[in-house]
Design a protein around this motif. Sequence first.
Motif, PDB file in Angstrom:
ATOM      1  N   MET A   1       8.077 -54.760   9.778  1.00 59.52           N
ATOM      2  CA  MET A   1       6.546 -54.370   9.340  1.00 59.52           C
ATOM      3  C   MET A   1       5.784 -54.479  10.503  1.00 59.52           C
ATOM      4  O   MET A   1       5.655 -55.287  11.455  1.00 59.52           O
ATOM      5  N   CYS A   2       4.820 -53.462  10.394  1.00 57.82           N
ATOM      6  CA  CYS A   2       4.024 -53.219  11.523  1.00 57.82           C
ATOM      7  C   CYS A   2       2.504 -53.514  11.156  1.00 57.82           C
ATOM      8  O   CYS A   2       1.984 -53.060  10.050  1.00 57.82           O
ATOM      9  N   SER A   3       1.794 -54.442  11.606  1.00 63.09           N
ATOM     10  CA  SER A   3       0.285 -54.663  11.444  1.00 63.09           C
ATOM     11  C   SER A   3      -0.503 -54.675  12.566  1.00 63.09           C
ATOM     12  O   SER A   3      -1.733 -54.948  12.417  1.00 63.09           O
ATOM     13  N   CYS A   4       0.007 -53.525  13.712  1.00 59.75           N
ATOM     14  CA  CYS A   4      -0.612 -53.728  14.775  1.00 59.75           C
ATOM     15  C   CYS A   4      -1.840 -52.359  14.672  1.00 59.75           C
ATOM     16  O   CYS A   4      -1.605 -51.590  13.819  1.00 59.75           O
ATOM     17  N   GLN A   5      -2.726 -52.510  15.477  1.00 62.62           N
ATOM     18  CA  GLN A   5      -3.440 -51.465  15.798  1.00 62.62           C
ATOM     19  C   GLN A   5      -3.434 -50.374  16.467  1.00 62.62           C
ATOM     20  O   GLN A   5      -3.856 -49.258  16.522  1.00 62.62           O
TER      21      GLN A   5
ATOM     22  N   GLY B   1      11.913 -35.899  -5.999  1.00 63.00           N
ATOM     23  CA  GLY B   1      13.204 -35.546  -6.167  1.00 63.00           C
ATOM     24  C   GLY B   1      14.276 -36.702  -6.439  1.00 63.00           C
ATOM     25  O   GLY B   1      15.388 -36.531  -6.421  1.00 63.00           O
ATOM     26  N   SER B   2      13.729 -37.925  -6.805  1.00 66.10           N
ATOM     27  CA  SER B   2      14.527 -38.955  -7.440  1.00 66.10           C
ATOM     28  C   SER B   2      13.480 -39.913  -8.268  1.00 66.10           C
ATOM     29  O   SER B   2      12.446 -40.103  -7.940  1.00 66.10           O
ATOM     30  N   ALA B   3      14.079 -40.136  -9.429  1.00 67.74           N
ATOM     31  CA  ALA B   3      13.424 -41.368 -10.183  1.00 67.74           C
ATOM     32  C   ALA B   3      14.069 -42.704 -10.139  1.00 67.74           C
ATOM     33  O   ALA B   3      13.925 -43.386 -11.058  1.00 67.74           O
ATOM     34  N   ASP B   4      14.949 -42.738  -9.131  1.00 65.93           N
ATOM     35  CA  ASP B   4      15.906 -43.870  -9.108  1.00 65.93           C
ATOM     36  C   ASP B   4      14.895 -45.119  -8.451  1.00 65.93           C
ATOM     37  O   ASP B   4      14.898 -45.279  -7.327  1.00 65.93           O
ATOM     38  N   HIS B   5      14.198 -45.895  -9.210  1.00 68.50           N
ATOM     39  CA  HIS B   5      13.265 -46.824  -8.798  1.00 68.50           C
ATOM     40  C   HIS B   5      13.897 -48.001  -7.982  1.00 68.50           C
ATOM     41  O   HIS B   5      13.472 -48.389  -7.250  1.00 68.50           O
ATOM     42  N   GLU B   6      15.240 -48.298  -8.480  1.00 70.36           N
ATOM     43  CA  GLU B   6      15.786 -49.328  -7.958  1.00 70.36           C
ATOM     44  C   GLU B   6      16.191 -48.903  -6.488  1.00 70.36           C
ATOM     45  O   GLU B   6      15.943 -49.864  -5.470  1.00 70.36           O
ATOM     46  N   ALA B   7      16.602 -47.892  -6.456  1.00 70.00           N
ATOM     47  CA  ALA B   7      17.279 -47.391  -4.821  1.00 70.00           C
ATOM     48  C   ALA B   7      15.917 -47.257  -4.011  1.00 70.00           C
ATOM     49  O   ALA B   7      15.944 -47.506  -2.755  1.00 70.00           O
TER      50      ALA B   7
ATOM     51  N   ALA C   1      11.162 -42.583   6.287  1.00 69.69           N
ATOM     52  CA  ALA C   1      12.483 -42.459   6.673  1.00 69.69           C
ATOM     53  C   ALA C   1      13.352 -43.252   5.930  1.00 69.69           C
ATOM     54  O   ALA C   1      14.400 -42.609   5.806  1.00 69.69           O
ATOM     55  N   ALA C   2      12.854 -44.417   5.698  1.00 69.00           N
ATOM     56  CA  ALA C   2      13.758 -45.200   4.815  1.00 69.00           C
ATOM     57  C   ALA C   2      14.106 -44.938   3.471  1.00 69.00           C
ATOM     58  O   ALA C   2      15.619 -44.727   3.226  1.00 69.00           O
ATOM     59  N   ILE C   3      13.385 -44.010   3.148  1.00 73.81           N
ATOM     60  CA  ILE C   3      13.577 -43.508   1.577  1.00 73.81           C
ATOM     61  C   ILE C   3      14.465 -42.253   1.763  1.00 73.81           C
ATOM     62  O   ILE C   3      15.233 -42.377   0.937  1.00 73.81           O
ATOM     63  N   GLU C   4      14.326 -41.538   2.767  1.00 70.64           N
ATOM     64  CA  GLU C   4      14.740 -40.265   2.756  1.00 70.64           C
ATOM     65  C   GLU C   4      16.224 -40.451   3.299  1.00 70.64           C
ATOM     66  O   GLU C   4      17.136 -39.671   2.747  1.00 70.64           O
TER      67      GLU C   4
ATOM     68  N   THR D   1      12.092 -52.086   0.718  1.00 67.41           N
ATOM     69  CA  THR D   1      12.202 -53.388   0.881  1.00 67.41           C
ATOM     70  C   THR D   1      12.829 -53.526   2.415  1.00 67.41           C
ATOM     71  O   THR D   1      12.788 -54.412   2.991  1.00 67.41           O
ATOM     72  N   ALA D   2      14.050 -52.739   2.457  1.00 65.16           N
ATOM     73  CA  ALA D   2      15.058 -52.866   3.675  1.00 65.16           C
ATOM     74  C   ALA D   2      14.474 -52.519   4.789  1.00 65.16           C
ATOM     75  O   ALA D   2      14.428 -53.044   6.070  1.00 65.16           O
ATOM     76  N   ALA D   3      13.375 -51.678   4.608  1.00 66.04           N
ATOM     77  CA  ALA D   3      12.364 -51.399   5.977  1.00 66.04           C
ATOM     78  C   ALA D   3      11.403 -52.313   6.358  1.00 66.04           C
ATOM     79  O   ALA D   3      10.613 -52.315   7.171  1.00 66.04           O
ATOM     80  N   GLY D   4      11.182 -53.257   5.310  1.00 63.66           N
ATOM     81  CA  GLY D   4      10.476 -54.367   5.761  1.00 63.66           C
ATOM     82  C   GLY D   4       9.143 -54.486   4.978  1.00 63.66           C
ATOM     83  O   GLY D   4       8.098 -55.126   5.178  1.00 63.66           O
ATOM     84  N   TYR D   5       8.996 -53.714   3.748  1.00 62.62           N
ATOM     85  CA  TYR D   5       7.457 -53.629   3.164  1.00 62.62           C
ATOM     86  C   TYR D   5       7.997 -54.007   1.686  1.00 62.62           C
ATOM     87  O   TYR D   5       8.892 -54.212   1.329  1.00 62.62           O
TER      88      TYR D   5
END
Length: 84
Positions: free
Chosen positions: A1-5, A64-70, A40-43, A76-80
């Motif tokens: 996760m990035c919180s930098c300016q 293009g996807s209604a798969d909420h869990e995916a 990028a993580a979702i795509e 989440t895997a991307a850190g958010y």
Amino acid sequence: MCSCQQHAKPATETAAPASNAVAFQVEDMTCGHCAGRIKAAIESRLPGTSVTADPDSKRVSVLGSADHEAIKAAVTAAGYTPGL
């Protein structure tokens, strides 16, 4: 996760979500770098989707996807933390 300016640039894609898109908030998306990582993580997990991420509104939409869990797993895997 990035919180930098140093990455505080607007995301390149900020179009309004389509009426059939899955849209949700990601409160810990703070900059364009974060938006790019989420996109990028979702795509990569859901090929064929079109993702927009706007760090100013903290809103992500996925067409293009209604798969909420995916989608949730990718963010989440991307850190958010998805508000899905």
